[in-house]
Design a protein around this motif. Structure first.
Motif, PDB file in Angstrom:
ATOM      1  N   ALA A 114      43.792  20.221  18.715  1.00 46.31           N
ATOM      2  CA  ALA A 114      45.216  19.983  18.464  1.00 46.31           C
ATOM      3  C   ALA A 114      45.880  21.332  18.207  1.00 46.31           C
ATOM      4  CB  ALA A 114      45.417  19.049  17.274  1.00 46.31           C
ATOM      5  N   ARG A 164      49.939  23.658  18.190  1.00 44.70           N
ATOM      6  CA  ARG A 164      51.383  23.795  18.332  1.00 44.70           C
ATOM      7  C   ARG A 164      51.653  25.241  18.625  1.00 44.70           C
ATOM      8  NH1 ARG A 164      55.263  23.619  13.236  1.00 44.70           N
ATOM      9  NH2 ARG A 164      54.366  25.738  13.116  1.00 44.70           N
ATOM     10  N   ASP A 165      52.312  25.514  19.769  1.00 52.38           N
ATOM     11  CA  ASP A 165      52.542  26.899  20.129  1.00 52.38           C
ATOM     12  C   ASP A 165      53.802  27.430  19.459  1.00 52.38           C
ATOM     13  OD1 ASP A 165      54.648  25.849  21.509  1.00 52.38           O
ATOM     14  OD2 ASP A 165      53.716  26.056  23.485  1.00 52.38           O
ATOM     15  N   VAL A 209      55.801  23.451  20.795  1.00 55.28           N
ATOM     16  CA  VAL A 209      55.259  22.422  21.695  1.00 55.28           C
ATOM     17  C   VAL A 209      53.878  22.019  21.147  1.00 55.28           C
ATOM     18  CG1 VAL A 209      54.503  21.906  24.034  1.00 55.28           C
ATOM     19  CG2 VAL A 209      56.508  23.337  23.653  1.00 55.28           C
ATOM     20  N   GLU A 210      53.710  20.744  20.881  1.00 57.14           N
ATOM     21  CA  GLU A 210      52.466  20.238  20.310  1.00 57.14           C
ATOM     22  C   GLU A 210      51.583  19.678  21.419  1.00 57.14           C
ATOM     23  OE1 GLU A 210      53.421  17.420  17.343  1.00 57.14           O
ATOM     24  OE2 GLU A 210      54.406  18.861  16.012  1.00 57.14           O
ATOM     25  N   THR A 211      50.296  19.965  21.334  1.00 55.43           N
ATOM     26  CA  THR A 211      49.341  19.477  22.344  1.00 55.43           C
ATOM     27  C   THR A 211      48.131  18.863  21.650  1.00 55.43           C
ATOM     28  OG1 THR A 211      48.274  21.634  22.452  1.00 55.43           O
ATOM     29  CG2 THR A 211      50.012  21.196  24.053  1.00 55.43           C
ATOM     30  N   GLY A 264      44.120  17.378  23.012  1.00 52.89           N
ATOM     31  CA  GLY A 264      43.264  17.127  24.160  1.00 52.89           C
ATOM     32  C   GLY A 264      41.805  17.432  23.885  1.00 52.89           C
TER      33      GLY A 264
END
Length: 439
Positions: free
Chosen positions: A301, A303-304, A308-310, A312
């Motif tokens: 997990a 957040r850049d 932007v949260e990701t 995967g």
């Protein structure tokens, strides 16, 4: 900060606190050795031994198994091996990672957050093999301990009988020395009176010196055996054990093939080598398993800096292109070949040891039988000489000479009896069990 972002920091903190909650025991300091070793009273209290009666060889063997310091140290290896089994059976812990990236430029940028949790499924696949290898190692250690216990018990038993035989030899050599000294004094008096020439003294002096050396050698051998027994039992060197006299020797013989087959079946050191070979086989399986690309899976997990949260999954594994675990596999195969060769060589050594001890035992028994045949007429001759000397028909020197000749043969017979018992003990050690249990 969102709820998801808070969890990415709370979870690692929780895991660290859980790890810190594991208690650790303080190491014990090394013990100091006492100036005085274990006393007989302490030994009796530790094992409920009755010391008012002489101790038999089998009883001393059993005592040695429990009190021998080297065995007690060796048994600590079993605890280590059992701990290794426990460690091999544990499931691997997941790995957690977290990180922060602070922006140093750019308008509206936020701190980047990254976190992940992963699990090594390769370790799960290797766990049954590692567990099997650890259990085989425990069996190896236990067989090593059992073999060391057998050797210690046999040594204590033999030392007990050796003390009995050497005590008998010491008594015989003391009488022999007394006769030689008496004969020397008699000749000295005769030379002083002029009844014998001075040349007669040389032979008597040499005989007296040899008798004294023989007596001192027997005394040294007896004391060495007593000290060795105390060392084997963990007793103070200055303690004196009362042991039973040696049991009568047996003329029982056991067939060579029965001895060899019993040794291959019952010897604990061979069982330990088989367990060690099983452990090496498990290591070979682990080496072959490493040739396959076993994965480690994870969930990431992040957040850049642009907020932007990701979320995967991730997958990682070793790509078997050049190595493919071939070095470990070849090493495991070579180890297997080495252990098989050592096992065969050890069996051949056992066979040779049994053949050697059996041949020496047969010859020594024949030597003792020859000496016994010589002793029987000497006993009658000495008795007749004693009666003649008491009547005054012959000089006392003739009786002394006959007594010394008889004692010399009796000392030889006792030494041969001790050699027979030592060879029987060597056979028992080679077979791995008492000879009287074999048919």
């Amino acid at each position: 900060m969102t709820k998801k972002q808070s969890l990415s920091f709370i979870m690692p903190a929780f895991i660290l606190l859980a790890a810190c909650a594991i208690s650790t025991e303080a190491r014990m300091p090394l013990a100091s050795v006492s100036v005085h070793g274990m006393s007989l009273e302490q030994l009796a209290e530790a094992q409920s031994i009755e010391l008012t009666m002489p101790l038999a060889p089998t009883a001393l063997g059993a005592i040695a198994v429990r009190s021998n310091p080297d065995l007690n140290a060796l048994r600590a290896r079993e605890k280590v091996a059992e701990a290794q089994v426990f460690a091999a059976g544990l499931y691997p812990d997941p790995t957690v990672s977290a990180g922060l990236d602070f922006p140093t430029s750019g308008a509206g940028a936020v701190t980047a957050i990254a976190g992940g949790i992963g699990y090594d499924f390769a370790a799960i696949a290797r766990r049954p093999i590692a567990l099997r290898a650890a259990r085989a190692n425990v069996e190896t250690v236990r067989m090593d301990i059992a073999w060391a216990e057998w050797l210690t018990a046999e040594r204590a038993s033999l030392l007990s009988e050796r003390i009995g035989y050497l005590s008998r030899i010491k008594s015989q050599t003391a009488r022999f020395r007394a006769l030689a000294d008496k004969e020397l004094k008699s000749v000295l008096d005769a030379v002083a009176r002029g009844d014998l020439p001075a040349a007669e003294l040389d032979a008597r002096r040499i005989a007296a010196t040899d008798a004294a050396d023989r007596d001192r050698t027997a005394e040294l051998q007896l004391r060495s055996a007593q000290l060795d027994l105390n060392r084997t039992l963990g007793l103070d060197p200055f303690e004196r054990l009362d042991v039973t006299p040696p049991a009568p020797l047996s003329d029982k013989t056991v067939d060579f093939e029965i001895l060899v087959s019993s040794a291959l079946m019952y010897r604990a050191d061979l069982a330990g080598m088989r367990a060690n070979y099983a452990a090496a086989g498990a290591a070979g399986e682990a080496a072959r398993l490493n040739a396959f690309p076993l994965p480690s899976l994870g969930i990431n997990a992040a957040r850049d800096t642009g907020s932007v949260e990701t979320l995967g999954p991730s997958l990682s594994f070793v790509l078997p292109i050049w190595n493919r675990g071939r070095g470990d596999i070849r090493s495991a195969l070579a180890t297997d070949a080495q252990l098989r060769a050592e096992y065969v060589a050890h069996q051949e050594t056992i066979r040779a040891d049994i053949a050697s001890a059996l041949a020496a035992l047969e010859i020594t028994r024949k030597q003792r039988a020859d000496i016994l045949q010589q002793i029987e007429p000497l006993v009658r001759q000495t008795e007749a000489t004693q009666q003649a000397a008491e009547r005054g028909d012959i000089p006392e020197a003739s009786f002394n000479a006959a007594s010394m000749t008889l004692l010399d043969k009796q000392i030889t017979e006792t030494a041969l009896s001790l050699s027979i018992r030592e060879l029987e003990n060597a056979l028992e050690i080679s077979v791995g069990r008492p000879l009287e249990t074999l048919k």
